[in-house]
Design a protein around this motif. Structure first.
Motif, PDB file in Angstrom:
ATOM      1  N   LEU A  10       0.840  -1.196   0.000  1.00 26.49           N
ATOM      2  CA  LEU A  10       0.000   0.000   0.000  1.00 26.49           C
ATOM      3  C   LEU A  10       0.875   1.247   0.000  1.00 26.49           C
ATOM      4  O   LEU A  10       1.761   1.387   0.841  1.00 26.49           O
ATOM      5  N   ARG A  11       0.624   2.138  -0.963  1.00 27.04           N
ATOM      6  CA  ARG A  11       1.402   3.365  -1.050  1.00 27.04           C
ATOM      7  C   ARG A  11       0.432   4.534  -0.935  1.00 27.04           C
ATOM      8  O   ARG A  11      -0.362   4.788  -1.853  1.00 27.04           O
ATOM      9  N   PRO A  12       0.440   5.240   0.208  1.00 25.95           N
ATOM     10  CA  PRO A  12      -0.510   6.341   0.428  1.00 25.95           C
ATOM     11  C   PRO A  12      -0.389   7.397  -0.682  1.00 25.95           C
ATOM     12  O   PRO A  12       0.693   7.567  -1.252  1.00 25.95           O
ATOM     13  N   PRO A  13      -1.480   8.077  -1.037  1.00 30.07           N
ATOM     14  CA  PRO A  13      -2.771   8.005  -0.355  1.00 30.07           C
ATOM     15  C   PRO A  13      -3.729   6.942  -0.906  1.00 30.07           C
ATOM     16  O   PRO A  13      -4.649   6.539  -0.237  1.00 30.07           O
ATOM     17  N   ASP A  14      -3.514   6.450  -2.176  1.00 29.87           N
ATOM     18  CA  ASP A  14      -4.547   5.570  -2.742  1.00 29.87           C
ATOM     19  C   ASP A  14      -4.027   4.561  -3.756  1.00 29.87           C
ATOM     20  O   ASP A  14      -4.773   4.066  -4.587  1.00 29.87           O
ATOM     21  N   THR A  15      -2.717   4.258  -3.703  1.00 26.03           N
ATOM     22  CA  THR A  15      -2.140   3.319  -4.679  1.00 26.03           C
ATOM     23  C   THR A  15      -1.908   1.947  -4.057  1.00 26.03           C
ATOM     24  O   THR A  15      -1.337   1.833  -2.975  1.00 26.03           O
ATOM     25  N   VAL A  16      -2.359   0.908  -4.799  1.00 21.12           N
ATOM     26  CA  VAL A  16      -2.162  -0.479  -4.366  1.00 21.12           C
ATOM     27  C   VAL A  16      -1.286  -1.178  -5.400  1.00 21.12           C
ATOM     28  O   VAL A  16      -1.546  -1.086  -6.604  1.00 21.12           O
ATOM     29  N   ILE A  17      -0.253  -1.857  -4.936  1.00 21.06           N
ATOM     30  CA  ILE A  17       0.655  -2.585  -5.826  1.00 21.06           C
ATOM     31  C   ILE A  17       0.454  -4.076  -5.597  1.00 21.06           C
ATOM     32  O   ILE A  17       0.666  -4.579  -4.487  1.00 21.06           O
TER      33      ILE A  17
END
Length: 907
Positions: A582-589
């Motif tokens: 999870l990479r804030p604010p709204d990115t999912v890897i």
């Protein structure tokens, strides 16, 4: 396994039953809300080796690239999502709890160079004011709003239809209650009215018929009969016999045509039961030939000396030696380890090997084995086979086809149907796809005693090979398989099914797309509910809503539970802690091994609530190997979805989203221009579907080479244009003043060195053509029992290539090109230039299309997820031959789609 892994408790960390308000509030402070965000699209996905990431250890030794899906129509099965539909329940793969595996992926720690989708790949111009990502997101959001309205309208229609049906039934019931006297009169009145109406209709048809051409007035068969009668009366002797023969042939052709034109898709309502067939006849399966031991000069060397071994052990060694040219496999430590384990097991069973003096040699180390003599022998056989004359190759193929002919078709309910994979797989080394943990294992020879035959009760059971018997004979009318056996690598059941172009397979595809069409009626309710449940208090509801969101918005596969001996592949429901970052604010890897052990890497932007939920699902004490969706299973998710619609499963969303998107794009499309331009318009729409549905792939290794060849072809045509212009000057030198010097100049990027190389290539090409034609003519002479032409004839023919070479030398020296052909004129040159310009334009369009498609799996979308009827609609609407979209194999597979719709059909 390390001590730290041994000490890890067996019980996995699990999420709490509910999510407290305090936890929700705390997360809200950390993650700013983005409201009810528009559906996201993939930000980055592509070759892992082009990304600066910490590569996780997998079940193999090297990270494999994702393979292009169906780029050349190679196989349907690889991407088929309905393989198990007709498999008996007791034979389907058993599911177990996910196992702890030391080879699980480690978390992705950093991504500094994500692969961004280009403007061309999106099918948009890069200089637009709106960023491309936002543009596609807006398209997706627009289509979802449209879907909501469509669903409401369809349900309203259904409700109205049900009301009418109910009223009709009530009217019928009321009629039953009428007095008997009244009832008796009614039919007579109706009959009278119907009779009058019929007379009126006939009269009108007779009147209307006046303007109809004679050929169209009478039914086809009646006209045919009259023609036959007229032809028969004057005919005498041989002429009469000829007419009769033609009549008989016409009747046979008509019968065959009627057989081919059976439109099962118009009778699908009759095939909704579980019984798939009433009568079934077939001839069983074809077994591979027995293993032939190697000659003495081709034996494996052990510690430098040739050794002989039992044929069963030698067959395994032969399997490895024959593929030494496949370095991807034979240099893979997992492949080597698995191969040698199975090889040693067979050696232990058969007494190992012997040297030339008959002394026992125990084979214990792979490093001492030399398989090169085996490879040399196999390669020599391959080259000899390639070098066979065309006539000999044709003869061998004809003999093989003749032997296999009885197995190629079966009789299914009295109709001839083509069988797909009627050949039993030969033994060999298992390769697998991606990083399969069992790659290199030995696939054992399948015997008749392992095979179960499925056939009609009244049919004759096919005879097994001499000295053998079938495992079992079944009469399973609910299955569409003809034979099955269990393979030894993964314990999976292999089935002999009908071919992709058979009625039964077509019906399976038809049902799949009709199921997706049915989802149109319910998609708005499903989306409304999962958006609501993303904030549910109960953990199970929130996890389920989040999973459906990911499946619907990002086309993730649902994922099944795996047994301990299976490859550690996952889908949405079986994602583990380390598979998402999870990479804030709204990115999912996402980073995990997906279907067929192929690494799935994707970087997406999600709704703030979804991001918050995933953060909650990963909260301590959860750690590596713990499930993200620990309150959810695939079967549980599908059971929930079936509450909305009968037969709805997670995989239907992929088909629905792709087809619905394509349907909307086609409605908005106004394709004009040449056929290549229209094909490009279709591919642009297909590309949008692939991107919006995240059907992506890595760039093929051969892509640059293919693009280089295409560029060479374009440059060759541009040079040809230059030559024609120079010929025009030779005919009329005044043209230079009239059109300007620039018009006749050699294109800047085609310098003198390029011209010299191109001339050499043209000369060599002509030599090859002459040589091939000479060889082909000689083969034909030998086949007809005549003498071959002598080498002198070839030398004489080669003089034409020598003359061309000399001509080019003179042209380069003088810098002048003389006009060619009969009666050359400026007008003829202009006509040639127009044709060449069209060819250049077509090739440039194809080149641009291929470049744009390099990271997008158009085949995956077009063949498996976009309803083929939509492609047919495009073909009919814009007058583009269907051959431009579907190969011969695909046209046979989608024959039902091609024949069942016109340009007005809607998904």
């Amino acid at each position: 396994m390390s001590d730290s892994e041994d000490d890890k408790p067996l019980v996995k960390a699990k999420s709490k039953d509910t999510i407290s308000a305090s936890v929700d509030k705390a997360m809200d402070k950390q993650i700013p809300s983005n409201g009810h965000a528009e559906p996201g699209i993939s930000m980055a996905m592509g070759p892992v080796d082009q990304m600066d990431v910490d590569k996780p250890p997998t079940n193999g030794t090297t990270s494999s690239k994702r393979k292009s899906s169906m780029a050349n129509g190679k196989s349907y099965k690889e991407e088929s999502e309905s393989e198990d539909d007709d498999v008996p329940l007791n034979k389907r793969r058993k599911t177990q709890a996910p196992s702890d595996s030391e080879d699980d992926d480690v978390p992705l720690k950093k991504v500094t160079k994500p692969i961004q989708a280009t403007a061309a790949q999106m099918g948009e111009d890069s200089d637009d004011d709106v960023p491309l990502g936002q543009k596609l997101q807006k398209d997706k959001a627009r289509f979802e709003k449209k879907a909501e309205k469509e669903a409401q309208a369809l349900r309203k229609e259904d409700k109205s239809a049900d009301a009418k049906k109910k009223a009709k039934k009530q009217e019928s019931d009321d009629e039953d209650d009428e007095p008997l006297v009244k009832k008796k009169k009614a039919p007579a009145v109706r009959k009278e009215v119907n009779g009058a109406a019929a007379k009126k209709k006939i009269k009108k048809e007779e009147s209307d018929d006046d303007d109809v051409p004679l050929s169209k007035k009478a039914p086809a068969k009646k006209v045919k009969k009259e023609v036959k009668k007229e032809a028969a009366s004057p005919a005498k002797g041989k002429a009469k016999a000829k007419v009769k023969k033609e009549e008989k042939k016409d009747e046979e052709d008509e019968d065959e045509e009627e057989e081919e034109e059976y439109k099962w898709w118009e009778e699908m309502h009759k095939n909704d039961g579980t019984i798939k067939w009433t009568t079934l006849e077939h001839n069983g399966v074809v077994f591979p030939p027995e293993y032939e031991p190697l000659p003495k000069n081709a034996r494996m060397l052990y510690d430098g000396a040739p050794v002989s071994m039992h044929k069963d052990a030698e067959e395994i060694a032969h399997g490895f030696g024959s593929m030494l040219n496949s370095t991807h496999n034979v240099e893979n430590p997992t492949f080597i380890k698995n191969f040698f384990a199975d090889f040693k097991e067979m050696l232990d069973k058969t007494g190992h090997a012997q040297d030339k003096d008959g002394n026992r040699v125990k084979i214990t180390k792979f490093e001492k084995c030399d398989f090169q003599p085996i490879f040399n022998h196999v390669d020599a056989e391959r080259q000899a086979k390639k070098a066979l004359p065309a006539a000999e190759k044709k003869k061998i193929k004809a003999e093989k086809d003749e032997k296999e002919a009885p197995f190629m078709f079966c009789m299914w309910d009295g109709r001839k149907q083509k069988v797909g994979n009627f050949r039993v797989e030969p033994p060999g080394l298992f390769r697998g796809r991606g990083e399969h943990p069992k790659t290199g294992r030995w696939k054992k020879r399948v015997s008749p005693e392992q095979i179960t035959i499925n056939i009609g009760k009244e049919a004759m059971v096919p005879k097994p090979p001499d000295g053998h018997k079938w495992k079992e004979i079944k009469h399973d009318q609910e299955g569409t398989w003809l034979a099955m056996w269990q393979e030894n690598i993964n314990g999976a059941y292999k089935y002999v099914m009908l071919a992709a172009n058979s009625d039964i397979k077509g019906q399976s595809d038809y049902k799949k797309f009709e199921k997706a069409r049915e989802l149109k009626k319910h998609i708005d309710r499903i989306r409304k509910d999962y958006w609501r449940d993303l904030k549910a208090e109960a953990m199970v509801d929130r996890q389920r809503a989040t999973a459906i969101y990911l499946i619907d918005q990002f086309a993730l596969r649902a994922g099944n539970e795996k047994g301990e001996d299976e490859a550690d592949t996952v889908g949405c429901c079986s994602l583990k802690f380390e598979h998402i970052t999870l990479r804030p604010p709204d990115t999912v890897i996402f980073d995990f091994l997906g279907k067929d052990s192929i690494r799935f890497y994707n970087e997406v932007k999600v709704d703030a609530q979804v991001f918050k939920n995933l953060k909650i699902f990963k909260r301590p004490p959860k750690a590596e190997k713990d499930d993200i969706f620990d309150r959810l299973t695939t079967s549980g998710l599908n059971k929930y979805l079936q509450g909305y619609m009968e037969g709805l499963t997670a995989k239907v969303f992929r088909t629905y989203n792709a087809s619905w998107t394509m349907s909307n794009l086609l409605k908005e499309m106004k394709s004009t221009g040449s056929i290549p331009e229209k094909v490009k318009d279709y591919n642009d729409a297909n590309r949008k579907v692939a991107i919006l549905c995240n059907h992506k792939r890595t760039v093929a290794a051969s892509h640059d080479q293919q693009m280089g060849k295409m560029e060479d072809r374009i440059n060759a045509l541009r040079y040809q244009q230059y030559r024609v212009k120079q010929m025009m000057l030779d005919i009329d030198p005044k043209q230079k003043k009239k059109r300007g010097a620039e018009y006749f100049a050699l294109p800047e990027d085609l310098d003198d060195e390029w011209v010299k190389e191109h001339h050499a290539a043209l000369v060599e090409e002509q030599r090859q053509k002459i040589r091939k034609k000479f060889e082909k003519e000689n083969e034909k002479l030998v086949a007809e029992g005549e003498k071959e032409m002598k080498a002198k004839v070839l030398d004489e023919r080669m003089e034409a290539a020598d003359e061309l070479e000399e001509k080019f030398k003179v042209e380069r020296k003088k810098g002048k090109i003389e006009a060619e052909g009969k009666g050359p004129s400026v007008e003829k040159c202009e006509a040639s230039l127009e044709k060449l310009e069209l060819r250049v334009k077509t090739l440039m369009l194809q080149s641009e299309d291929r470049e744009n498609n390099k990271e997008v799996a158009l085949g995956t979308s077009k063949i498996n997820y976009i309803d083929p009827r939509l492609t047919v609609v495009f073909s009919r609407k814009f007058n583009v031959p269907i051959e431009r979209f579907f190969s011969k194999t695909l046209r046979e597979k989608f024959d039902w789609a091609i024949k069942s719709v016109d340009e007005g059909w809607e998904f």
